[in-house]
Design an enzyme around this catalytic site. Structure first.
Site, PDB file in Angstrom:
ATOM      1  N   TYR A 192      26.342  43.195  38.806  1.00  0.00           N
ATOM      2  CA  TYR A 192      25.110  42.582  38.323  1.00  0.00           C
ATOM      3  C   TYR A 192      23.958  43.563  38.385  1.00  0.00           C
ATOM      4  O   TYR A 192      23.963  44.481  39.210  1.00  0.00           O
ATOM      5  CB  TYR A 192      24.773  41.343  39.162  1.00  0.00           C
ATOM      6  CG  TYR A 192      25.701  40.176  39.000  1.00  0.00           C
ATOM      7  CD1 TYR A 192      26.591  40.082  37.932  1.00  0.00           C
ATOM      8  CD2 TYR A 192      25.692  39.140  39.923  1.00  0.00           C
ATOM      9  CE1 TYR A 192      27.440  38.994  37.807  1.00  0.00           C
ATOM     10  CE2 TYR A 192      26.529  38.046  39.806  1.00  0.00           C
ATOM     11  CZ  TYR A 192      27.405  37.978  38.745  1.00  0.00           C
ATOM     12  OH  TYR A 192      28.247  36.892  38.628  1.00  0.00           O
ATOM     13  N   SER A 228      28.580  28.739  35.674  1.00  0.00           N
ATOM     14  CA  SER A 228      28.127  28.362  34.330  1.00  0.00           C
ATOM     15  C   SER A 228      28.223  26.867  34.071  1.00  0.00           C
ATOM     16  O   SER A 228      28.761  26.444  33.051  1.00  0.00           O
ATOM     17  CB  SER A 228      28.914  29.136  33.259  1.00  0.00           C
ATOM     18  OG  SER A 228      28.513  30.492  33.222  1.00  0.00           O
ATOM     19  N   PHE A 244      25.996  29.102  30.234  1.00  0.00           N
ATOM     20  CA  PHE A 244      25.081  30.204  29.886  1.00  0.00           C
ATOM     21  C   PHE A 244      23.770  29.663  29.321  1.00  0.00           C
ATOM     22  O   PHE A 244      23.136  30.303  28.489  1.00  0.00           O
ATOM     23  CB  PHE A 244      25.756  31.148  28.886  1.00  0.00           C
ATOM     24  CG  PHE A 244      25.793  32.582  29.349  1.00  0.00           C
ATOM     25  CD1 PHE A 244      26.322  32.906  30.581  1.00  0.00           C
ATOM     26  CD2 PHE A 244      25.311  33.601  28.546  1.00  0.00           C
ATOM     27  CE1 PHE A 244      26.362  34.235  31.009  1.00  0.00           C
ATOM     28  CE2 PHE A 244      25.338  34.922  28.959  1.00  0.00           C
ATOM     29  CZ  PHE A 244      25.868  35.239  30.202  1.00  0.00           C
ATOM     30  N   LEU A 251      23.986  24.347  27.575  1.00  0.00           N
ATOM     31  CA  LEU A 251      23.894  22.917  27.854  1.00  0.00           C
ATOM     32  C   LEU A 251      22.503  22.493  28.340  1.00  0.00           C
ATOM     33  O   LEU A 251      22.338  21.389  28.842  1.00  0.00           O
ATOM     34  CB  LEU A 251      24.969  22.510  28.869  1.00  0.00           C
ATOM     35  CG  LEU A 251      26.383  22.444  28.294  1.00  0.00           C
ATOM     36  CD1 LEU A 251      27.422  22.350  29.400  1.00  0.00           C
ATOM     37  CD2 LEU A 251      26.521  21.254  27.344  1.00  0.00           C
TER      38      LEU A 251
END
Length: 346
Positions: A53, A235, A239, A242
């Site tokens: 990350y 998720s 991402f 939703l």
């Protein structure tokens, strides 16, 4: 905040886990610290990160997520660090990420290098949960419904990998291990080898799980429930899909606008299903975020749900959604939509 026992351990983790993959790219160090402070204020004790990350990473920002968390850990001090459950991950093979290390594998050398760098970046003496971000072998993940080829060059090394982790646990550098983006074969092989050779047992699996991707329910859910392996569901909002914000295009500075290569949630059936879920939520006085996160939270096989945000407002909305309990009637309507558009985002 409610807590659950991380399977096979005596560790209590909050049912909400703070995901941090935006730290270092979409979020500055001060913004990252603000999110961490707010999460702790709301009762979250579980933080998940990874050596690779932030997302959208490159050699220049590689490791900045862990470093931002590390500077925050330094700020809060050792006594507060002891109250946290800190999870990170080693990256598996991936073309384009050679700047992390060469080769990207789970050899003893690679695992030791990854653990040492994470400990340094996180400014901590130990990692509570160390996970393999994805398998070494070719398999169905990240948008693939099935295995299109079997990697005949890959050789079974579950025993060797567990032996390395055994040494690191005995050194006190990690406490427990888990897998991520795994399938039933991988989970069972790790469990078999740990039982056969009295080696560390995986306690968790971090896989996608949402209204748009319920593939965990096929195969893995029964294994994890019977073998006592906890799902760390990532998720839950697909991402951000939703949230409903992508139904009419990609807003500026949104994740899918910034990173167009992430196409897992942008196919036609994702749009169709998301619109139906949005209609269902609004018909019952809920937001789509509330419907989506409450659904994941209510599943018995979920140990903790990993949420992420780029602003404190989003973070608050995400945490608040866990107060919602969906009725049997709403759950039945969700199943109808799932039948129409099953798992559009594998």
């Amino acid at each position: 905040m409610k807590f659950k026992i991380l399977p096979q351990t005596d560790i209590q983790v909050s049912e909400i886990c703070l995901g941090t993959m935006t730290f270092g790219n979409q979020n500055s160090e001060s913004e990252a610290h603000a999110q961490l402070d707010y999460a702790i204020e709301r009762g979250i004790n579980f933080i998940d990160t990874a050596e690779m990350y932030p997302i959208g990473g490159n050699a220049q920002i590689f490791g900045s997520t862990e470093r931002y968390i590390g500077s925050w850990i330094h700020k809060i001090g050792p006594s507060e660090r002891e109250k946290l459950v800190l999870a990170t991950k080693i990256a598996g093979p991936n073309r384009g990420m050679e700047y992390i290390r060469k080769p990207l594998d789970f050899s003893k050398k690679s695992i030791h290098e990854a653990v040492e760098l994470s400990l340094k970046n996180l400014q901590t003496d130990y990692i509570d949960l160390y996970q393999m971000h994805w398998p070494e072998r070719v398999m169905n993940m990240f948008g693939k419904r099935g295995v299109t080829e079997i990697d005949t060059k890959w050789q079974d090394n579950f025993f060797e990998v567990l032996s390395v982790y055994d040494g690191l646990i005995k050194e006190g550098k990690i406490k427990h291990i888990g897998v991520s983006n795994e399938n039933p074969y991988g989970v069972m092989r790790f469990l078999q080898e740990s039982e056969k050779h009295n080696l560390p047992r995986i306690v968790s699996i971090q896989n996608p799980y949402s209204l748009l991707n319920r593939l965990f329910e096929v195969g893995l859910s029964e294994i994890c429930m019977r073998e006592n392996v906890g799902l760390l569901a990532y998720s839950p909002l697909g991402f951000g899909f939703l949230s409903g914000k992508y139904l009419n295009g990609f807003p500026e500075n949104s994740r899918l606008k910034l990173f167009p290569n992430f196409t897992r949630y942008t196919n036609e059936n994702c749009y169709k299903a998301t619109q139906l879920y949005k209609n269902l939520a609004e018909a019952n006085g809920l937001t789509l975020v509330q419907l989506a996160e409450a659904f994941v939270h209510q599943q018995s096989f979920v140990t903790s749900t990993i949420i992420g945000a780029t602003s404190l407002e989003q973070l608050k909305e995400n945490i608040d959604a866990f107060d919602i309990v969906l009725s049997k009637e709403i759950l039945a309507e969700i199943e109808k939509i799932q039948e129409l558009h099953p798992n559009p985002a594998p």
